[in-house]
Write an enzyme that holds these catalytic residues in place. Structure first.
Site, PDB file in Angstrom:
ATOM      1  N   THR A  71       3.137   1.922   3.000  1.00 47.78           N
ATOM      2  CA  THR A  71       4.339   2.509   3.597  1.00 47.78           C
ATOM      3  C   THR A  71       5.602   2.244   2.791  1.00 47.78           C
ATOM      4  O   THR A  71       6.541   3.034   2.823  1.00 47.78           O
ATOM      5  CB  THR A  71       4.525   1.896   5.006  1.00 47.78           C
ATOM      6  OG1 THR A  71       3.298   2.002   5.690  1.00 47.78           O
ATOM      7  CG2 THR A  71       5.579   2.595   5.795  1.00 47.78           C
TER       8      THR A  71
ATOM      9  N   LYS B 266      -1.344 -12.260   6.569  1.00 47.33           N
ATOM     10  CA  LYS B 266      -0.790 -11.333   7.556  1.00 47.33           C
ATOM     11  C   LYS B 266      -1.303 -11.788   8.912  1.00 47.33           C
ATOM     12  O   LYS B 266      -2.496 -11.688   9.186  1.00 47.33           O
ATOM     13  CB  LYS B 266      -1.231  -9.895   7.254  1.00 47.33           C
ATOM     14  CG  LYS B 266      -0.665  -8.879   8.232  1.00 47.33           C
ATOM     15  CD  LYS B 266      -1.002  -7.448   7.853  1.00 47.33           C
ATOM     16  CE  LYS B 266      -0.447  -6.484   8.900  1.00 47.33           C
ATOM     17  NZ  LYS B 266      -0.620  -5.081   8.565  1.00 47.33           N
TER      18      LYS B 266
ATOM     19  N   THR C 218       0.371  -3.399   3.603  1.00 50.47           N
ATOM     20  CA  THR C 218       0.418  -4.787   4.069  1.00 50.47           C
ATOM     21  C   THR C 218      -0.960  -5.353   4.435  1.00 50.47           C
ATOM     22  O   THR C 218      -1.153  -6.564   4.395  1.00 50.47           O
ATOM     23  CB  THR C 218       1.343  -4.923   5.294  1.00 50.47           C
ATOM     24  OG1 THR C 218       0.893  -4.020   6.299  1.00 50.47           O
ATOM     25  CG2 THR C 218       2.770  -4.629   4.920  1.00 50.47           C
ATOM     26  N   ASP C 219      -1.914  -4.479   4.781  1.00 56.78           N
ATOM     27  CA  ASP C 219      -3.177  -4.980   5.341  1.00 56.78           C
ATOM     28  C   ASP C 219      -3.888  -5.973   4.422  1.00 56.78           C
ATOM     29  O   ASP C 219      -4.396  -6.990   4.885  1.00 56.78           O
ATOM     30  CB  ASP C 219      -4.138  -3.821   5.648  1.00 56.78           C
ATOM     31  CG  ASP C 219      -3.701  -3.023   6.869  1.00 56.78           C
ATOM     32  OD1 ASP C 219      -2.660  -3.361   7.457  1.00 56.78           O
ATOM     33  OD2 ASP C 219      -4.413  -2.060   7.214  1.00 56.78           O
TER      34      ASP C 219
END
Ligand code: DGL
Length: 438
Positions: free
Chosen positions: A105, A259, A180-181
């Site tokens: 993103t 995360k 981010t995952d």
């Protein structure tokens, strides 16, 4: 029928009865309320039971077709055009940053008509999406990949590390935009592959896309660039939103970050250490002693062995799973054991078979916080006797990546000691008193 990408079945039927297209501003009256917004496209695997609008407040709403009483078009959507503004005057006295894109993103550009996300990856587009960058650094960009980070593989890490090596001699810092995952895995991979690099390499992502009022994309990117070009340090880091304070971005060591939340902007946390720095209002506050910037020469080791598995133990775990890895040519297994580093006695035979086949078997803890201590209980001691390698307070994900790296770059005789040697901050000799976030 209008242009309705992604709609099918019941939702397509409801929309095609009205002459509406994706991007049009429409009013939907439904059980539960009226919704006015721009009609969004649906993605490939979405159900056919909802239509989705982007409301004026930036949020998307899905309305169930069976609840819809009427749909009417208020106005036609404007055809999307994107003309980047002229490049700002480049200040040649500013430090240089190379921004590498991998997807996700961060730093993407939203088409406000349809809500579709496009990568914004020329320097020109980045300056237009985040104009503050022009005052931080001279930017050059390269889209190395454009994939969701769940699709990253160890060979992508190799390509990315090689891209960093190429850039490193000519810039003051490198920033990597990443989904981010799996950003923490890539951060660990680069921490090993680029060990000894003389400049900062900062991974950055965003939890909320740039069309949302609460987006963290710009602040994360500006802070990552600030840290990459102005901090006095070298090594691999992750820069992400810090917490409740809107303006602060935490910088985490690439081997100690995870995360830990699906959607919060402060999802990334340092584990078993504190963040090593914060960036606020483009000012850097260092919190730890970190390797200093140094000359361009270093030896990158960018290969990763893919035949390594991270195996989480659980009550009732079937040791056949370990046998299957051995049979299928796996070269290493990282166990995510319980508590201080345990698995059931039922696994002993399978582990014995693995270690006697020169497969590395190492132990981390699924507690995440704390360290394995395999001398406390008999189970731990027995596992040590079977050749299981205890990995102190290393995160299981970091241990997986490190084992892949060790297996690809060192001889069998060196592998065990390399795994247990601290290379890039992944092992603390002692567990410091770090407050686990509430
Ligand atoms: N699935 C996500 C990824 O890791 C997309 C959203 C994000 O950028 O975090 O690529």
């Amino acid at each position: 029928m209008g242009d309705l990408p992604g709609y099918r079945g019941a939702s397509l039927k409801a929309l095609s009865q009205q002459d509406v297209s994706v991007g049009d501003i429409i009013l939907v009256k439904a059980k539960g309320g009226e919704f006015k917004g721009s009609l969004l496209p649906r993605y490939e695997y979405a159900d056919d039971k909802h239509i989705v609008l982007k409301l004026d407040n930036g949020y998307n709403v899905g309305i169930e077709v069976s609840n819809i009483q009427s749909i009417s078009k208020i106005s036609e959507g404007k055809k999307p055009t994107f003309t980047p503004p002229p490049l700002p005057k480049i200040d040649n006295s500013l430090p240089k940053v190379s921004i590498l894109g991998t997807g996700g993103t961060i730093a993407s550009r939203i088409d406000y008509r349809t809500g579709a996300v496009h990568p914004a990856f020329s320097a020109e587009e980045l300056y237009s999406v985040i104009p503050e960058l022009a005052k931080c650094a001279q930017i050059e960009t390269e889209a190395v990949f454009n994939i969701y980070s769940e699709n990253m593989t160890p060979s992508n890490w190799t390509k990315l590390a090689e891209a960093c090596v190429k850039k490193a001699a000519n810039v003051d810092g490198i920033v990597i935009g990443h989904g981010t995952d799996t950003m923490a895995y890539t951060a660990a991979a680069l921490s090993f592959a680029l060990h000894g690099i003389g400049i900062p390499v900062v991974l950055v992502g965003s939890q909320r896309s740039t069309d949302r009022p609460s987006s963290d994309a710009a602040i994360n990117m500006i802070s990552a660039v600030t840290f990459a070009v102005r901090s006095p340090v070298s090594g691999v880091y992750v820069a992400m939103h810090a917490g409740t304070d809107d303006g602060s971005v935490a910088v985490h060591l690439g081997t100690k970050v995870r995360k830990n939340h699906t959607s919060r902007r402060d999802a990334f946390e340092s584990v078993n250490i504190s963040p090593v720095a914060y960036v606020k209002d483009q000012k850097i506050e260092l919190k730890a002693k970190l390797p200093a910037r140094k000359g361009a020469k270093f030896e990158a080791r960018t290969k990763f062995e893919e035949k390594v598995a991270l195996v989480k133990f659980y009550p009732g775990f079937d040791p056949l799973l370990i046998d299957a890895l051995v049979k299928n040519g796996y070269k290493g297994i990282v166990l995510e054991g319980t508590g201080l580093g345990h698995v059931s006695t039922k696994c002993y035979d399978a582990i014995q078979k693995a270690t006697s086949n020169e497969i590395l078997v190492a132990m981390t803890s699924q507690c995440i916080w704390g360290r394995v201590r395999m001398t406390v209980y008999s189970t731990g001691r027995e596992l040590l006797n079977l050749g299981v390698i205890p990995l102190a307070d290393m995160l299981p994900e970091t241990a997986l990546v490190k084992m892949m790296w060790v297996l690809a770059n060192f001889k069998y005789g060196e592998q065990k000691s390399m795994l247990q040697r601290n290379i890039s901050g992944e092992i603390n000799e002692r567990s410091p008193l770090v407050r686990r976030p509430a």
